[in-house]
Design a protein around this motif. Structure first.
Motif, PDB file in Angstrom:
ATOM      1  N   UNK A 100      -7.158  -3.468  -4.702  1.00 47.71           N
ATOM      2  CA  UNK A 100      -6.979  -2.233  -3.951  1.00 47.71           C
ATOM      3  C   UNK A 100      -6.486  -2.557  -2.554  1.00 47.71           C
ATOM      4  N   UNK A 101      -5.311  -2.023  -2.208  1.00 46.49           N
ATOM      5  CA  UNK A 101      -4.721  -2.262  -0.885  1.00 46.49           C
ATOM      6  C   UNK A 101      -4.698  -0.960  -0.107  1.00 46.49           C
ATOM      7  N   UNK A 102      -5.401  -0.939   1.034  1.00 47.57           N
ATOM      8  CA  UNK A 102      -5.483   0.235   1.891  1.00 47.57           C
ATOM      9  C   UNK A 102      -4.835  -0.049   3.232  1.00 47.57           C
ATOM     10  N   UNK A 103      -4.277   0.986   3.843  1.00 51.27           N
ATOM     11  CA  UNK A 103      -3.822   0.867   5.222  1.00 51.27           C
ATOM     12  C   UNK A 103      -4.249   2.118   5.968  1.00 51.27           C
ATOM     13  N   UNK A 105      -2.027   1.384 -12.498  1.00 47.74           N
ATOM     14  CA  UNK A 105      -1.868   1.329 -11.039  1.00 47.74           C
ATOM     15  C   UNK A 105      -1.675   2.756 -10.525  1.00 47.74           C
ATOM     16  N   UNK A 106      -2.296   3.048  -9.395  1.00 48.58           N
ATOM     17  CA  UNK A 106      -2.120   4.356  -8.772  1.00 48.58           C
ATOM     18  C   UNK A 106      -1.864   4.168  -7.285  1.00 48.58           C
ATOM     19  N   UNK A 160       0.362   7.848 -10.933  1.00 46.37           N
ATOM     20  CA  UNK A 160      -0.298   6.945 -11.871  1.00 46.37           C
ATOM     21  C   UNK A 160       0.784   6.215 -12.663  1.00 46.37           C
ATOM     22  N   UNK A 161       0.552   4.950 -12.952  1.00 44.14           N
ATOM     23  CA  UNK A 161       1.467   4.198 -13.805  1.00 44.14           C
ATOM     24  C   UNK A 161       0.677   3.355 -14.784  1.00 44.14           C
ATOM     25  N   UNK A 191      -1.677   0.589  -3.134  1.00 44.31           N
ATOM     26  CA  UNK A 191      -1.772   0.440  -4.576  1.00 44.31           C
ATOM     27  C   UNK A 191      -3.218   0.171  -4.951  1.00 44.31           C
ATOM     28  N   UNK A 192      -3.583   0.640  -6.096  1.00 49.09           N
ATOM     29  CA  UNK A 192      -4.865   0.323  -6.715  1.00 49.09           C
ATOM     30  C   UNK A 192      -4.523  -0.077  -8.140  1.00 49.09           C
TER      31      UNK A 192
END
Length: 208
Positions: A82-85, A52-53, A204-205, A72-73
């Motif tokens: 993939x969450x965008x705002x 996840x990044x 990054x995780x 988050x991706x």
């Protein structure tokens, strides 16, 4: 308003040269000969497939431009979420979930769309051209498995450029985010004709 938009992008540092680099002859300090550890590095990053990044995304193209926060991706194998705002373009919160060759896109108003052509759906819904299937590879510093590619390395034996599917992906910055893994991209810029996508990764995780 357009002037203000470009001013805002300039402040965020997402404007700059949009011209692809001439590779014949190779620029000074670059080589197309992979370093000795490239095969091992590629294998390690290829196996790093649950992660996840978070960060920022900027798109510039003639029809429209804008920036978005990557809340988050998450990638698990070939599946991505993939969450965008974004306050630009009236996008609000946008969620993209898919696998290669399939995408479900949900807009801020709840409207949901599905397509077997992810790039086409993203363009129709947001006006942005994002090579989402390939980005899941490029973001780790790897060429996508489908299609021919060319790799260039800098004088520190780091990947500098991938040329693939008409795109030029530049690796502007690397960082050691995760213990026991090679350095990962902290900023990449993808160029194709008069289009540009820049991703800046703040975190990054590794996911279990």
């Amino acid at each position: 308003m357009l002037k203000n938009l470009f001013a805002a992008l300039l402040v965020l540092g997402v404007l700059g040269g949009c011209t692809t680099i001439q590779l014949e002859p190779l620029p000074e300090g670059m080589t197309d000969q992979p370093p000795a550890n490239w095969a091992e590095r590629s294998r390690t990053l290829g196996q790093f497939n649950h992660w996840q990044l978070s960060g920022k995304l900027a798109v510039r193209q003639p029809s429209d431009s804008g920036t978005a926060v990557i809340n988050h991706w998450e990638q698990q194998g070939e599946q991505y979420d993939l969450a965008l705002s974004s306050s630009f373009l009236g996008m609000g919160s946008t969620n993209l979930r898919g696998t290669p060759g399939f995408l479900e896109l949900q807009l801020a108003n709840g409207d949901t769309y599905q397509s077997s052509n992810p790039e086409q759906l993203v363009q129709a819904a947001t006006g942005w051209q994002l090579p989402i299937d390939s980005l899941t590879w490029w973001i780790r510093g790897l060429p996508a498995p489908d299609g021919n590619f060319r790799l260039l390395f800098d004088d520190q034996q780091r990947l500098a450029i991938i040329r693939q599917d008409g795109w030029e992906i530049r690796y502007d910055r690397w960082q050691a985010f995760i213990e026991d893994l090679p350095q990962l991209p902290a900023r990449i810029t993808a160029l194709k004709d008069d289009k540009r996508v820049r991703v800046v990764i703040s975190d990054w995780q590794r996911k279990d």
